[in-house]
Design a protein around this motif. Sequence first.
Motif, PDB file in Angstrom:
ATOM      1  N   GLU A  58      28.324  48.068  20.366  1.00  0.00           N
ATOM      2  CA  GLU A  58      27.557  48.028  21.608  1.00  0.00           C
ATOM      3  C   GLU A  58      28.499  47.966  22.807  1.00  0.00           C
TER       4      GLU A  58
ATOM      5  N   THR B 171      35.291  42.097  21.688  1.00  0.00           N
ATOM      6  CA  THR B 171      34.061  42.806  22.053  1.00  0.00           C
ATOM      7  C   THR B 171      33.310  43.248  20.804  1.00  0.00           C
ATOM      8  N   HIS B 172      32.039  43.616  21.010  1.00  0.00           N
ATOM      9  CA  HIS B 172      31.196  44.013  19.886  1.00  0.00           C
ATOM     10  C   HIS B 172      31.630  45.388  19.365  1.00  0.00           C
TER      11      HIS B 172
ATOM     12  N   GLY C  50      24.453  40.972  18.412  1.00  0.00           N
ATOM     13  CA  GLY C  50      24.272  42.076  19.338  1.00  0.00           C
ATOM     14  C   GLY C  50      22.796  42.436  19.457  1.00  0.00           C
TER      15      GLY C  50
ATOM     16  N   ARG D   1      32.563  36.014  14.679  1.00  0.00           N
ATOM     17  CA  ARG D   1      31.948  37.189  15.319  1.00  0.00           C
ATOM     18  C   ARG D   1      32.584  38.475  14.817  1.00  0.00           C
TER      19      ARG D   1
ATOM     20  N   GLU E   4      21.682  36.043  24.016  1.00  0.00           N
ATOM     21  CA  GLU E   4      21.620  37.320  23.305  1.00  0.00           C
ATOM     22  C   GLU E   4      20.238  37.595  22.720  1.00  0.00           C
TER      23      GLU E   4
ATOM     24  N   LYS F 120      36.935  47.902  13.009  1.00  0.00           N
ATOM     25  CA  LYS F 120      35.999  46.782  13.125  1.00  0.00           C
ATOM     26  C   LYS F 120      36.354  45.713  12.107  1.00  0.00           C
TER      27      LYS F 120
ATOM     28  N   GLN G 192      27.452  42.964  29.371  1.00  0.00           N
ATOM     29  CA  GLN G 192      26.942  43.844  28.313  1.00  0.00           C
ATOM     30  C   GLN G 192      25.869  44.749  28.897  1.00  0.00           C
TER      31      GLN G 192
ATOM     32  N   GLU H  99      25.927  35.381  19.141  1.00  0.00           N
ATOM     33  CA  GLU H  99      26.863  36.366  19.694  1.00  0.00           C
ATOM     34  C   GLU H  99      27.340  37.354  18.643  1.00  0.00           C
TER      35      GLU H  99
ATOM     36  N   ASP I 293      30.001  46.463  25.626  1.00  0.00           N
ATOM     37  CA  ASP I 293      30.269  45.242  26.376  1.00  0.00           C
ATOM     38  C   ASP I 293      31.740  45.190  26.731  1.00  0.00           C
TER      39      ASP I 293
END
Length: 979
Positions: free
Chosen positions: A859, A855-856, A68, A279, A789, A288, A880, A65, A861
């Motif tokens: 990307e 969340t990523h 991505g 993650r 994934e 981030k 996603q 996870e 999602d």
Amino acid sequence: MGQPAKKHAQREKQSKDSSSGSSSGSRDPTQRSAPKSIPRVDGNRDPNTHAVDYAKPNDLKNISEFLGLAGWYTARGIDLPDSLVHRPKNFNQYGKECGIMLNTFHVVKTPNIIVHQYDLNYTGDAKPEEYTKRVLLKKIWDSRAVKSALGESANLWIWDGNKLAWSGKKLDRDDTRITCDLDAEEGRAPNPNRRGNKHTMHLRWTRKIDFNHLQAFLNGQASWGNECIDTILFLDHLLREHPSRQYTQIKKNFFQRGEQRFDLGGGIEAFKGVFASLRPVLDDKFQKSLSVNVDVANGTFWRAQELTRAIGQVFNCSPPQFAAMFKNAQRAWKDSVLKKDLRRFKRVGVSTTHTKEPSQWTIDEFVNLDATQAMFPDPDDRRPGVDPRQLRQISVFDYFKQKYGITCLLGVPVVKMTKQIRKGPVYMPIDVLKIDQNQRYNIKLSDTQTSAMIKFAVTLPKDRWAAVQQGVRLLNWANDPYLQHYGLQINANAAKVKARILPSPNVHFGTGSKEPTIKPQDLIAGRWRLDGRKFAMNNKDRPIKAWGVCCIQGRGSPPPQAVEAFVQKFVQIYEGHGGLVSAHPQHGKKPWMGPGNLADGGELIQKVWNQTGNRYATQPNLLIFIVTDRNIDVYRRIKKSCDIRFGVASQVLQAKHVMSASPQYISNVCMKVNAKLGGATCVAKSQLIPKIAPKAASTPTMVVGADVSHPAPGAGSGEAASFAAITVSADPLFAKYWAEVQTNGNRVEMVTSANIDEHFGFMAKNWMQKIGQGRAPQRVLYIRDGVSEGMYAAVLAEEVRDMKECFKKIGCKDMPKFTVVIAGKRHHIRFFPDAGKGDRNNNPLPGTLVESGCTHPFEFDFYLCSHVAIKGTARPIHYQCILNEGEWGAAELQQFIFEHSYQYMRSTTPVSLHPAVYYAHLAADRARAHQNDNPVSSGKKESKADQESSTGSSSKNVEIAPLMAIQNARGLKDVMWYI
């Protein structure tokens, strides 16, 4: 990012293959999708570059996870596609803001020291294959010789349990060999009759771990690279190193020894642990960072007890009864049910109870021999130089009697162990073995065990949150010596984010309803009633006209008067909801009613069909069966005959509900019957989408759902079928769905080319004829469930490719634009709303959308909770988007998925998952009744190349028979037969 020439050649060949050829038209359910979507890593690469072959599907599963889609492409050595969907620039602004606590904990500080990565290899007195076994490798790693040479405990090493190790201090030499003698360390004298116990571990320096590159990636200053993957892999193992030494570790779950057990019956128990996973995430300010997801882990384990007691609990029998079962099974042991059921003990660790120092063994299988029949070379026959096979043979019974004075149980099978002695099998009597503690039970639970497990696992949000906090205390990051040594700091306070509660749609019922729409407060509460409401679409094209009710006889079956009273109420309530029941000139609205006997087998349904048909002088269009219990075999026998032989809509009811005849229960039955006769319960109409996407309503759109379900682990799963179910929206309002199901090999994750060609192709043609007025849809929204994934790229390269190929075959000039969304349920993210902002249990309200904190970073999602949890803590769905040719706006897509959860056909609540995928689940489960009881070869076997496919498959050639075809003479496939 550059690629080796070999990879470019592979990709060019792939593109040529996919453009020039079309998928096979032949019906072969084990056919593999070709070309393969993910090429192998170049075998000639510099071995010093990376210690792990990231092309293998399971190599990176622990950090899956984290990666991505872009990370997986990079790991597999494939250039990133231009179609990669990036995170929208802004969060959804519609609906109401709501504060949500997440069970994620941000990393405050990452290591700033240099970490050295080493590749490990092993040689020595053991056979080469034994150096793949974790038990031996752990003994070598923990040996005094290795620890001393590595400089423990001043220098804390991290080891992955196999081929990789990390250290903050570099060894003097890039290539280091360390030899240990396990016999000498354990104080055992050399034994001339067996091999020695010396082993050499070869450490080869491979690289420095680069934390700067990971930080640059998170800051958006660098692209994905294997440097990032190596760093993440190290951090993942660092996070788990100390807990794994304190607790029982199963993947990312840790179970504390001595935790309170919960008995599930059948020799199985459950207890709670803690889950932890690292993650990258995005916060509310688009920053981030790294985060740790902490959740409750519920594990099922074998009870630590004598093997004889465990067998008695598994089979609910006494030792004499077990002996009788064994005696009956011995006649045809290979194919016996007992042999199959005993397979659940395979790989279970046991200890001996007859020796002063217990010795540990692993069960291989139960054999067709009792203690007097199982023979082996007498270990007390010590004639030197004699081949072990020529030594005097002794029975297990005699050996234990002579050596230990133990009289073994007779008439029960002995156990063969995985380990051999003198190249011969080791047999043990079951009454000297005890199952070891904390061993995972990974076989499918029985219905009663599942029910008990649900009671144990389901907890309200406040209790779950307390368990999460307890998990954080158990992990004790602040005092973790490995985290301190390497400088990783984690905030013990959970992340809090701003979520949105999306606006509910207007849910409409049919004309003539007392309340044609649902009140706003009921929409938010996530529950409403059907009283006084008519179905949005009734069964006008298939009115009930020739129908029969069969009451299966047996203990608990209702008397004829109760059946008649239920039928009268059913007609009254169904017509009250707008359903159509045609009156017969002679019989009115009263169906044929009669008893049924299970002893008649398949003739039972034949008799009901004939008697109903004779009564009305026409073929029946609805058969109802009343059964006395929830026996799945009886249910599937009924469905198999109705679907396959007669192609008639059928409904199975339980006797206890028929006798109580509750109006609410009958309304629920009416929803299902209406759907099976071409109707729909309600329709959700959007207030928001016309404003944010004005062209959406006029753009011909098809919604497709797919799910591949695999056999449960355990006995026989290596030969059992996987099922691929595909659903396609069957009306412009996306209320009704066609469904096609077919076997999909054994554990093949991607829907095969043959299944898409035959089954999706059939429904696509249907859509064009009945909805598209001869034209293909402009947009296809494909929602795929149950994909890990690492398989996202394969969905695009194989399934979407094959679907586009179907449209080409139909003759489409303008190819539909595909938008692909993966729906995931198997995650550990949970929402904990601010006090007073959730429902009565403080679960999130329907429509709660979270786009940050879990969340990523790059990307597209999001997590969406569209339902109300009846009990326990609500689990949001992780969506996603991995392809967006259809150019859906983020808010439009999120709102579309949420709103459709309100028009699920058989519920008066919004559901957790988009209905297209929910229906695929239902269809796959229903189609298990369509299996051919006398399987035949389905065609070609998988080649070796097929077995190595990226899409996964069983480890051996397995031939899976196709399902028996639905009888479609009366158009059963045109309606929701599976509902």
